[in-house]
Design an enzyme around this catalytic site. Structure first.
Site, short mmCIF file in Angstrom:
data_model
loop_
_atom_site.label_atom_id
_atom_site.label_comp_id
_atom_site.label_asym_id
_atom_site.label_seq_id
_atom_site.Cartn_x
_atom_site.Cartn_y
_atom_site.Cartn_z
N GLY A 37 0.85 -1.19 0.00
CA GLY A 37 0.00 0.00 0.00
C GLY A 37 0.88 1.23 0.00
N GLU A 39 0.68 4.49 0.79
CA GLU A 39 0.80 5.34 1.98
C GLU A 39 1.45 4.58 3.13
OE1 GLU A 39 -2.84 6.39 -0.45
OE2 GLU A 39 -2.02 4.58 0.45
N TYR A 108 -7.69 -6.93 -5.97
CA TYR A 108 -9.02 -7.21 -5.44
C TYR A 108 -9.27 -6.16 -4.35
CZ TYR A 108 -8.82 -11.72 -7.81
OH TYR A 108 -8.75 -12.72 -8.76
N ARG A 109 -9.78 -5.01 -4.76
CA ARG A 109 -9.93 -3.91 -3.81
C ARG A 109 -11.25 -3.15 -4.00
NH1 ARG A 109 -5.02 0.05 -5.40
NH2 ARG A 109 -5.54 0.83 -3.32
N ARG A 171 -3.62 6.14 -10.24
CA ARG A 171 -4.09 4.79 -10.51
C ARG A 171 -5.35 4.92 -11.37
NH1 ARG A 171 0.11 4.44 -8.28
NH2 ARG A 171 0.79 2.96 -6.68
N LYS A 231 9.45 14.15 -9.36
CA LYS A 231 10.33 12.98 -9.42
C LYS A 231 10.68 12.68 -10.87
CE LYS A 231 6.98 11.35 -7.04
NZ LYS A 231 5.97 10.47 -6.39
N GLY A 262 7.49 1.10 -5.21
CA GLY A 262 7.79 1.60 -3.87
C GLY A 262 8.86 2.66 -3.83
N ASP A 265 7.37 6.10 -3.09
CA ASP A 265 6.93 6.22 -1.70
C ASP A 265 8.13 6.45 -0.78
OD1 ASP A 265 4.31 5.61 -2.60
OD2 ASP A 265 4.76 3.47 -2.48
#
Length: 321
Positions: A37, A39, A108-109, A171, A231, A262, A265
C-alpha cells in the site's frame, strides 16, 4: 502514545508476490504474503528513519485485516487509528516476479473496508505534535467518500498549521474517467502545501512537458501550495518553491535494480523527513533521491527502505566517489 510527527492515510493491502520468475500470474503457483500500500510504504520508510508515525485506515474483520494490523504494529507504526470494519473486507493483490521491467499486478480492492472509511473517525484523531500530513490520490480514488475525507484532512492541516504533502500517485483504473481524475487530483493538489508528482504524472495532469512548467502550474493556481517537487526517476528530481528557488538534484546510482515499485513512496518519506527536520530543500530532495535509489534494490514494495544509519552511510559513500 509516543510522539507522532507524521500522519498518513491510505488503504493497506496484502500482496501475494509470485516467487516464480518471469511466469504470468495465471501460471504462477508459489506466492509470498507481504504488506503493501503506497501510503503504508511511506509510513514504513519514515519509521525506519526514526520518525514517529501513525497510519490511519480501516481494515476488514478478516484474516487479512488481522494480519495487516499485526504487521503494522510489529513495525512500530502507530495503529491507534487503524479501525476494524465489520461489514467490508480487506483488500489484496497479486504481483508478478520479473527479471526486468515492471511486473504485472492484479487487484481485489472493490468496496473494501478502507474505501468505506468513516469521516466520523477524523474526530478521534489527536493532532497534537503532528508536523506533517501525507495523503495521495490513491486513497481519494477508492471512493467518493474518501475523496471528501482527503479534502477534509487537507483543510484540517491548514487550520492546525500542519505541513501537508500530496502525491497524486495516479491509478487510472480506480477512476471513472481520465477527465474526472485530472480534475479531482488537481483540485486536491491546490489544497496541499507540498505537491510531489512524478514527471509522467505531471505531464498527464497539467498537459505541460517541462518540470518548470509543471511546477508553475501548481504554484500559480493555488493560494496554499508553496513547494513542488517533481520525481524524475533515475535522473533525480526537480524542485521549485513559491519564492522562485528552483533546481535539479541528481539521482543516486542504486546498488542494484530488482523492482521499482515503492521507490516513489520512499522518495516521499525522505522528503517529508527532511522537511520535518528543517533541512534545506536541496538536502531534503537529495535524501529523497537516495531512499528512492535504495528502494529499487528489493523485490518487496518496502523492503529496501534504509535505517538512518544505512541512509547516511549510502549518501556518504556516494559523495566520496
Amino acid at each position: 502514545m509516543s510522539e507522532v510527527n507524521l500522519l498518513t492515510f491510505g488503504e493497506p493491502l496484502v500482496m501475494f508476490a509470485s516467487q516464480d520468475l518471469n511466469l504470468s500470474l495465471t501460471d504462477s503457483t508459489h506466492f509470498r504474503k507481504l504488506l503493501a500500500g503506497a501510503e503504508l510504504n511511506v509510513a514504513i520508510a519514515a519509521k525506519r528513519l526514526g520518525i514517529g508515525t501513525e497510519y490511519v485506515t480501516s481494515v476488514g474483520n478478516d484474516l487479512l485485516g488481522i494480519y495487516i494490523k499485526k504487521s503494522i504494529s510489529e513495525l512500530e507504526i502507530g495503529t491507534h487509528y487503524c479501525y476494524t470494519d465489520e461489514t467490508h473486507q480487506s483488500g489484496f493483490y497479486f504481483k508478478q516476479r520479473v527479471s526486468q521491467g515492471d511486473p504485472s499486478v492484479y487487484y481485489y480492492r472493490n468496496n473494501t473496508a478502507a474505501a468505506n472509511f468513516s469521516q466520523n473517525f477524523l474526530e478521534d484523531i489527536n493532532f497534537t505534535g503532528v508536523k506533517a500530513l501525507h495523503v495521495t490520490g490513491i486513497f481519494a480514488a477508492t471512493s467518493s467518500n474518501n475523496f471528501k475525507v482527503i479534502q477534509k484532512l487537507l483543510s484540517l492541516a491548514k487550520a492546525k498549521n500542519i505541513i501537508s504533502f500530496f502525491d497524486p500517485n495516479i491509478r487510472l483504473p480506480l477512476w471513472d474517467s481520465k477527465e474526472l481524475m485530472v480534475e479531482s487530483l488537481n483540485s486536491l493538489a491546490q489544497q496541499a502545501e507540498i505537491v510531489l508528482p512524478g514527471i509522467s504524472e505531471g505531464k498527464l495532469l497539467t498537459g505541460l512537458k517541462k518540470p518548470s512548467e509543471i511546477a508553475d502550474f501548481y504554484l500559480k493556481y493555488s493560494n496554499r501550495t508553496r513547494l513542488v517537487v517533481i520525481k524524475l526517476g533515475s535522473k533525480g528530481a526537480y524542485f521549485k518553491n513559491i519564492n522562485g528557488n528552483q533546481g535539479y538534484i541528481s539521482g543516486f546510482q542504486p546498488p542494484r535494480v530488482v523492482d521499482t515499485v515503492g521507490a516513489g513512496d520512499g522518495f516521499a518519506a525522505g522528503l517529508i523527513s527532511g522537511i520535518i527536520e528543517n533541512l534545506s530543500i536541496e538536502q531534503s530532495v537529495a535524501r529523497a533521491c537516495a531512499i528512492g535509489a535504495l528502494a529499487v534494490s528489493s523485490a518487496s514494495d518496502n523492503g529496501g527502505y534504509p535505517t538512518r544509519f544505512e541512509l547516511e552511510r549510502f549518501m556518504e559513500k556516494v559523495n566520496e566517489n
